[in-house]
Design an enzyme around this catalytic site. Structure first.
Site, PDB file in Angstrom:
ATOM      1  CG  ASN A  77      56.873  62.578  32.836  1.00 37.58           C
ATOM      2  OD1 ASN A  77      57.938  63.344  33.452  1.00 37.58           O
ATOM      3  ND2 ASN A  77      56.255  61.321  33.327  1.00 37.58           N
ATOM      4  CD1 TRP A  78      60.223  67.480  29.194  1.00 38.42           C
ATOM      5  CD2 TRP A  78      61.915  68.715  30.233  1.00 38.42           C
ATOM      6  NE1 TRP A  78      60.493  68.434  28.565  1.00 38.42           N
ATOM      7  CE2 TRP A  78      61.340  69.487  28.890  1.00 38.42           C
ATOM      8  CE3 TRP A  78      62.721  69.156  30.921  1.00 38.42           C
ATOM      9  CZ2 TRP A  78      61.726  70.583  28.818  1.00 38.42           C
ATOM     10  CZ3 TRP A  78      63.087  70.601  30.486  1.00 38.42           C
ATOM     11  CH2 TRP A  78      62.585  71.422  29.651  1.00 38.42           C
ATOM     12  CE  LYS A  79      58.714  59.111  31.390  1.00 37.87           C
ATOM     13  NZ  LYS A  79      58.239  57.657  31.263  1.00 37.87           N
ATOM     14  CG  HIS A 117      54.528  58.416  35.705  1.00 36.82           C
ATOM     15  ND1 HIS A 117      55.370  57.235  35.645  1.00 36.82           N
ATOM     16  CD2 HIS A 117      54.453  58.932  34.626  1.00 36.82           C
ATOM     17  CE1 HIS A 117      55.799  57.035  34.336  1.00 36.82           C
ATOM     18  NE2 HIS A 117      54.943  58.159  33.714  1.00 36.82           N
ATOM     19  CD  GLU A 143      58.632  55.934  34.479  1.00 30.87           C
ATOM     20  OE1 GLU A 143      58.837  57.296  34.744  1.00 30.87           O
ATOM     21  OE2 GLU A 143      58.369  55.686  33.187  1.00 30.87           O
ATOM     22  CD  GLU A 172      51.509  57.875  31.302  1.00 31.56           C
ATOM     23  OE1 GLU A 172      52.190  58.748  30.264  1.00 31.56           O
ATOM     24  OE2 GLU A 172      52.194  57.709  32.274  1.00 31.56           O
ATOM     25  N   GLY A 184      57.880  54.046  27.337  1.00 33.66           N
ATOM     26  CA  GLY A 184      59.113  53.827  27.082  1.00 33.66           C
ATOM     27  C   GLY A 184      59.619  52.560  26.349  1.00 33.66           C
ATOM     28  CB  SER A 186      55.552  54.155  23.033  1.00 34.90           C
ATOM     29  OG  SER A 186      56.589  53.705  24.105  1.00 34.90           O
ATOM     30  N   GLY A 211      56.553  61.259  27.153  1.00 30.77           N
ATOM     31  CA  GLY A 211      57.967  61.220  27.911  1.00 30.77           C
ATOM     32  C   GLY A 211      58.991  61.498  26.743  1.00 30.77           C
ATOM     33  N   GLY A 212      59.577  60.188  26.410  1.00 35.91           N
ATOM     34  CA  GLY A 212      60.661  60.384  25.671  1.00 35.91           C
ATOM     35  C   GLY A 212      60.376  61.403  24.510  1.00 35.91           C
TER      36      GLY A 212
END
Ligand code: PGA
Length: 253
Positions: A11-13, A99, A101, A169, A175, A215, A236-237
């Protein structure tokens, strides 16, 4: 005994301009080519602006394209939104819905998420449905209640193992560098699978992939993703660094 194919999505966000997306996708493609294992389903979910560029780099490879969200309507006056049919039309096979976010920053509740998920399924997309508790909910021992409510409230009736992946999640792990321990993840994944029995029946529940996100890094991937009810990860990251993302994919191989 049911074997579930591992699933890893990046997930590049809201990260990357065209040149970044293209070089990240190309670098990943060249690494994945060397992976002599078709057992892992690999997806990347770039921002909408990068779907075309990234999609062209992924053409003919085993890495598939996913969107990060979709609207529940197919067309109409929804400035700034993208419909499920548009996500599909842009070359996606998958879409993330729910998600945290989106739940937090856009105040999306289970009812809206369910409508989005239904629209995605109607358009032939596979959904990656995210659920998870906040730190406060965990501390006050509400994790299971929250997870149960999210499943019952946002899983479409037509969800099956072939069109739905659940992503657990925990919000406190996204993150933040804090991860659930492998046994904490396994405990909740097992609980999710048990809840799914009530929604889709025992056989489909056994087949549905439940992936972990929060993470995940090369250093912790093997232990987390190696748990019996953890069928892969939503990353993600670490998905923004091709060597890290590839190393996580290898942990599932
Ligand atoms: P993270 O994000 O890997 O950066 O924690 C996971 C996610 O939000 O999907």
């Amino acid at each position: 005994m049911v074997t579930r194919r591992s699933f890893v999505a990046g997930n590049w966000k809201m990260n990357g301009l065209k040149k970044d997306g293209l070089s990240l996708a190309k670098s990943l493609v060249s690494k994945v080519k060397k992976l002599d294992n078709s057992n892992v389903e690999i997806v990347i979910c770039p921002p909408f602006t990068l779907l075309a560029t990234t999609g062209s780099a992924l053409k003919g490879t085993k890495i598939k394209l996913g969107g990060q969200d979709c609207h529940f309507s197919n067309t109409g006056s929804h400035t700034g939104d993208i419909s499920a049919s548009m996500v599909k039309d842009a070359g996606c096979k998958y879409v993330i819905v729910g998600h945290s976010e989106r739940r937090i920053n856009h105040r999306e509740g289970n009812d809206i998420i369910k409508k989005k998920a239904e629209a995605a399924l109607l358009n032939g997309l596979t959904i990656i449905l995210c659920i998870g508790e906040t730190l406060n909910q965990r501390i006050t021992k509400k994790t299971q209640t929250v997870i149960r409510r999210q499943i019952v409230g946002s899983l479409p009736k037509s969800s099956r193992s072939k069109n739905t992946i659940i992503a657990y999640e925990p919000i406190w792990a996204i993150g933040t560098g804090k991860t659930a321990t492998p046994s904490q993840a396994q405990e909740i994944h097992k609980f999710i699978r048990y809840q799914l029995v009530k929604c889709i029946g025992p056989s489909e529940s056994k087949k549905m992939r439940i992936v972990y996100g929060g993470s995940v890094k090369p250093e912790n991937a093997k232990a987390l993703l190696g748990q019996p009810d953890v069928d892969g990860g939503l990353i993600g990251g670490a998905s923004l660094v091709s060597s890290d993302f590839f190393s996580i994919i290898q942990s599932c191989s």
